[in-house]
Write a protein that holds these residues in place. Sequence first.
Motif, PDB file in Angstrom:
ATOM      1  N   MET A  25     -27.707 -11.051 -36.680  1.00  0.00           N
ATOM      2  CA  MET A  25     -27.652 -10.028 -36.791  1.00  0.00           C
ATOM      3  C   MET A  25     -27.283  -9.295 -38.109  1.00  0.00           C
ATOM      4  O   MET A  25     -26.441  -8.531 -38.703  1.00  0.00           O
ATOM      5  CB  MET A  25     -26.010 -10.653 -36.393  1.00  0.00           C
ATOM      6  N   SER A  26     -28.199  -9.860 -38.899  1.00  0.00           N
ATOM      7  CA  SER A  26     -28.487  -9.598 -40.425  1.00  0.00           C
ATOM      8  C   SER A  26     -29.603  -8.329 -40.542  1.00  0.00           C
ATOM      9  O   SER A  26     -29.611  -7.596 -41.615  1.00  0.00           O
ATOM     10  CB  SER A  26     -28.942 -10.638 -41.132  1.00  0.00           C
ATOM     11  N   ARG A  27     -29.545  -7.787 -39.450  1.00  0.00           N
ATOM     12  CA  ARG A  27     -30.006  -5.832 -38.730  1.00  0.00           C
ATOM     13  C   ARG A  27     -29.532  -5.400 -38.753  1.00  0.00           C
ATOM     14  O   ARG A  27     -28.374  -5.458 -38.834  1.00  0.00           O
ATOM     15  CB  ARG A  27     -31.017  -6.606 -37.969  1.00  0.00           C
ATOM     16  N   ARG A  28     -29.971  -4.198 -39.403  1.00  0.00           N
ATOM     17  CA  ARG A  28     -29.790  -2.366 -38.954  1.00  0.00           C
ATOM     18  C   ARG A  28     -28.861  -3.017 -38.487  1.00  0.00           C
ATOM     19  O   ARG A  28     -30.130  -2.836 -36.853  1.00  0.00           O
ATOM     20  CB  ARG A  28     -29.830  -1.860 -40.688  1.00  0.00           C
ATOM     21  N   THR A  29     -27.878  -2.088 -37.288  1.00  0.00           N
ATOM     22  CA  THR A  29     -27.662  -2.344 -36.401  1.00  0.00           C
ATOM     23  C   THR A  29     -27.698  -0.821 -36.309  1.00  0.00           C
ATOM     24  O   THR A  29     -27.513   0.410 -36.480  1.00  0.00           O
ATOM     25  CB  THR A  29     -26.347  -1.930 -36.363  1.00  0.00           C
ATOM     26  N   HIS A  30     -28.405  -0.578 -35.013  1.00  0.00           N
ATOM     27  CA  HIS A  30     -28.953   0.972 -33.990  1.00  0.00           C
ATOM     28  C   HIS A  30     -27.244   1.661 -33.777  1.00  0.00           C
ATOM     29  O   HIS A  30     -26.692   0.919 -33.226  1.00  0.00           O
ATOM     30  CB  HIS A  30     -29.704   0.996 -32.952  1.00  0.00           C
ATOM     31  N   PRO A  31     -27.629   2.866 -34.518  1.00  0.00           N
ATOM     32  CA  PRO A  31     -26.057   3.775 -34.172  1.00  0.00           C
ATOM     33  C   PRO A  31     -25.462   3.126 -32.686  1.00  0.00           C
ATOM     34  O   PRO A  31     -24.664   3.361 -32.334  1.00  0.00           O
ATOM     35  CB  PRO A  31     -26.148   5.128 -33.960  1.00  0.00           C
ATOM     36  N   ALA A  32     -26.808   3.977 -31.647  1.00  0.00           N
ATOM     37  CA  ALA A  32     -26.486   3.529 -30.296  1.00  0.00           C
ATOM     38  C   ALA A  32     -25.677   2.280 -30.031  1.00  0.00           C
ATOM     39  O   ALA A  32     -24.704   1.591 -28.536  1.00  0.00           O
ATOM     40  CB  ALA A  32     -27.264   3.474 -29.017  1.00  0.00           C
ATOM     41  N   ASP A  33     -25.571   1.335 -30.595  1.00  0.00           N
ATOM     42  CA  ASP A  33     -25.444  -0.331 -30.787  1.00  0.00           C
ATOM     43  C   ASP A  33     -24.442  -0.608 -31.657  1.00  0.00           C
ATOM     44  O   ASP A  33     -23.999  -2.400 -31.463  1.00  0.00           O
ATOM     45  CB  ASP A  33     -26.530  -1.648 -30.671  1.00  0.00           C
ATOM     46  N   ARG A  34     -23.570   0.185 -31.764  1.00  0.00           N
ATOM     47  CA  ARG A  34     -22.517  -0.194 -32.872  1.00  0.00           C
ATOM     48  C   ARG A  34     -21.096  -0.933 -31.831  1.00  0.00           C
ATOM     49  O   ARG A  34     -20.296  -1.665 -32.893  1.00  0.00           O
ATOM     50  CB  ARG A  34     -22.118   0.878 -33.541  1.00  0.00           C
ATOM     51  N   GLY A  35     -20.453  -0.428 -31.497  1.00  0.00           N
ATOM     52  CA  GLY A  35     -20.150  -1.024 -30.717  1.00  0.00           C
ATOM     53  C   GLY A  35     -20.164  -2.655 -30.130  1.00  0.00           C
ATOM     54  O   GLY A  35     -19.942  -3.958 -29.652  1.00  0.00           O
ATOM     55  N   LEU A  36     -21.288  -3.047 -30.105  1.00  0.00           N
ATOM     56  CA  LEU A  36     -21.797  -4.537 -28.729  1.00  0.00           C
ATOM     57  C   LEU A  36     -22.280  -5.160 -30.231  1.00  0.00           C
ATOM     58  O   LEU A  36     -22.039  -6.449 -30.102  1.00  0.00           O
ATOM     59  CB  LEU A  36     -23.208  -3.603 -28.284  1.00  0.00           C
ATOM     60  N   ALA A  37     -22.286  -4.536 -31.145  1.00  0.00           N
ATOM     61  CA  ALA A  37     -22.667  -5.037 -32.234  1.00  0.00           C
ATOM     62  C   ALA A  37     -21.521  -6.241 -33.084  1.00  0.00           C
ATOM     63  O   ALA A  37     -21.193  -7.285 -33.664  1.00  0.00           O
ATOM     64  CB  ALA A  37     -23.529  -4.498 -33.654  1.00  0.00           C
ATOM     65  N   ALA A  38     -20.283  -5.035 -33.172  1.00  0.00           N
ATOM     66  CA  ALA A  38     -19.177  -5.729 -32.999  1.00  0.00           C
ATOM     67  C   ALA A  38     -18.683  -6.978 -32.131  1.00  0.00           C
ATOM     68  O   ALA A  38     -17.671  -7.513 -32.962  1.00  0.00           O
ATOM     69  CB  ALA A  38     -17.916  -4.270 -33.431  1.00  0.00           C
ATOM     70  N   VAL A  39     -18.865  -6.293 -30.936  1.00  0.00           N
ATOM     71  CA  VAL A  39     -18.201  -8.115 -29.929  1.00  0.00           C
ATOM     72  C   VAL A  39     -19.267  -8.864 -30.584  1.00  0.00           C
ATOM     73  O   VAL A  39     -18.867  -9.689 -29.994  1.00  0.00           O
ATOM     74  CB  VAL A  39     -18.944  -7.238 -28.671  1.00  0.00           C
ATOM     75  N   ARG A  56     -20.632 -20.270 -27.210  1.00  0.00           N
ATOM     76  CA  ARG A  56     -22.273 -20.417 -27.611  1.00  0.00           C
ATOM     77  C   ARG A  56     -23.554 -19.291 -26.443  1.00  0.00           C
ATOM     78  O   ARG A  56     -23.656 -18.211 -27.056  1.00  0.00           O
ATOM     79  CB  ARG A  56     -23.220 -21.510 -27.830  1.00  0.00           C
ATOM     80  N   SER A  57     -22.833 -19.881 -25.370  1.00  0.00           N
ATOM     81  CA  SER A  57     -23.352 -18.692 -24.239  1.00  0.00           C
ATOM     82  C   SER A  57     -22.938 -17.307 -24.357  1.00  0.00           C
ATOM     83  O   SER A  57     -23.966 -16.122 -24.259  1.00  0.00           O
ATOM     84  CB  SER A  57     -23.114 -19.512 -22.080  1.00  0.00           C
ATOM     85  N   ARG A  58     -22.038 -17.131 -24.530  1.00  0.00           N
ATOM     86  CA  ARG A  58     -21.238 -15.588 -24.838  1.00  0.00           C
ATOM     87  C   ARG A  58     -22.118 -15.293 -26.207  1.00  0.00           C
ATOM     88  O   ARG A  58     -22.288 -13.972 -25.388  1.00  0.00           O
ATOM     89  CB  ARG A  58     -19.788 -16.105 -24.325  1.00  0.00           C
ATOM     90  N   LEU A  59     -21.597 -15.443 -26.685  1.00  0.00           N
ATOM     91  CA  LEU A  59     -22.889 -14.889 -27.806  1.00  0.00           C
ATOM     92  C   LEU A  59     -24.098 -15.306 -27.550  1.00  0.00           C
ATOM     93  O   LEU A  59     -24.469 -13.428 -27.489  1.00  0.00           O
ATOM     94  CB  LEU A  59     -22.497 -16.414 -29.266  1.00  0.00           C
ATOM     95  N   GLY A  60     -25.166 -15.111 -27.125  1.00  0.00           N
ATOM     96  CA  GLY A  60     -25.834 -15.362 -26.305  1.00  0.00           C
ATOM     97  C   GLY A  60     -26.462 -14.795 -25.356  1.00  0.00           C
ATOM     98  O   GLY A  60     -27.666 -13.636 -25.687  1.00  0.00           O
ATOM     99  N   ALA A  61     -25.457 -14.102 -24.809  1.00  0.00           N
ATOM    100  CA  ALA A  61     -25.374 -13.433 -23.725  1.00  0.00           C
ATOM    101  C   ALA A  61     -25.869 -11.681 -24.736  1.00  0.00           C
ATOM    102  O   ALA A  61     -26.537 -10.539 -23.516  1.00  0.00           O
ATOM    103  CB  ALA A  61     -24.623 -12.964 -22.873  1.00  0.00           C
ATOM    104  N   VAL A  62     -24.446 -11.231 -25.465  1.00  0.00           N
ATOM    105  CA  VAL A  62     -24.658  -9.959 -26.244  1.00  0.00           C
ATOM    106  C   VAL A  62     -25.460 -10.055 -27.131  1.00  0.00           C
ATOM    107  O   VAL A  62     -26.386  -9.319 -27.110  1.00  0.00           O
ATOM    108  CB  VAL A  62     -22.868 -10.087 -27.474  1.00  0.00           C
ATOM    109  N   GLU A  63     -26.257 -11.356 -27.656  1.00  0.00           N
ATOM    110  CA  GLU A  63     -27.658 -11.132 -28.591  1.00  0.00           C
ATOM    111  C   GLU A  63     -28.619 -10.872 -28.136  1.00  0.00           C
ATOM    112  O   GLU A  63     -29.787 -10.024 -28.224  1.00  0.00           O
ATOM    113  CB  GLU A  63     -27.932 -12.524 -29.182  1.00  0.00           C
TER     114      GLU A  63
END
Length: 155
Positions: free
Chosen positions: A1-15, A104-111
């Motif tokens: 998650m250290s990469r720069r987040t694409h604007p379309a993914d800001r919400g998902l990155a927050a999750v 861990r599973s939930r995090l893996g799904a979002v990633e």
Amino acid sequence: MSRRTHPADRGLAAVARVREVREHDSRLGLVEALRDLRAHEARVAGLEDSLRRHSAFVSGDAATFVALRESLTALRESLVGEHARLSVARTVAMDADARWQADRSRLGAVEGLLERRAAERRTERRRAEDRDLDEVASQGWLRRSRTAEVHGGAA
């Protein structure tokens, strides 16, 4: 998650960040629960060893015998209580492990979703670049073929 987040993914990155914190917290909880479990297991083993070593009456008067029996009774009561605490510690450790596995599973799904979105964007960028290159190549071909017609037709 250290990469720069694409604007379309800001919400998902927050999750993903929230789920990453939850996963980290549940992992720390599991480590603590396992540490507690190991401590209870060591106490039970120590009490059982002590009970085995001191349970035989070799010789002595009645007062020594009574004192030994009373101390063994107290030792057994401590052991019964520690077995109950060990059982609770096992349950807590199993619950902590299940919670960590779920987090861990939930995090893996979002990633995974973020990765798929990034891969789709890379593919779309590559397609757009290919279209642009095809257009440039087509324009070059047209120019060359017109030049060949002009030079070929004049001769």
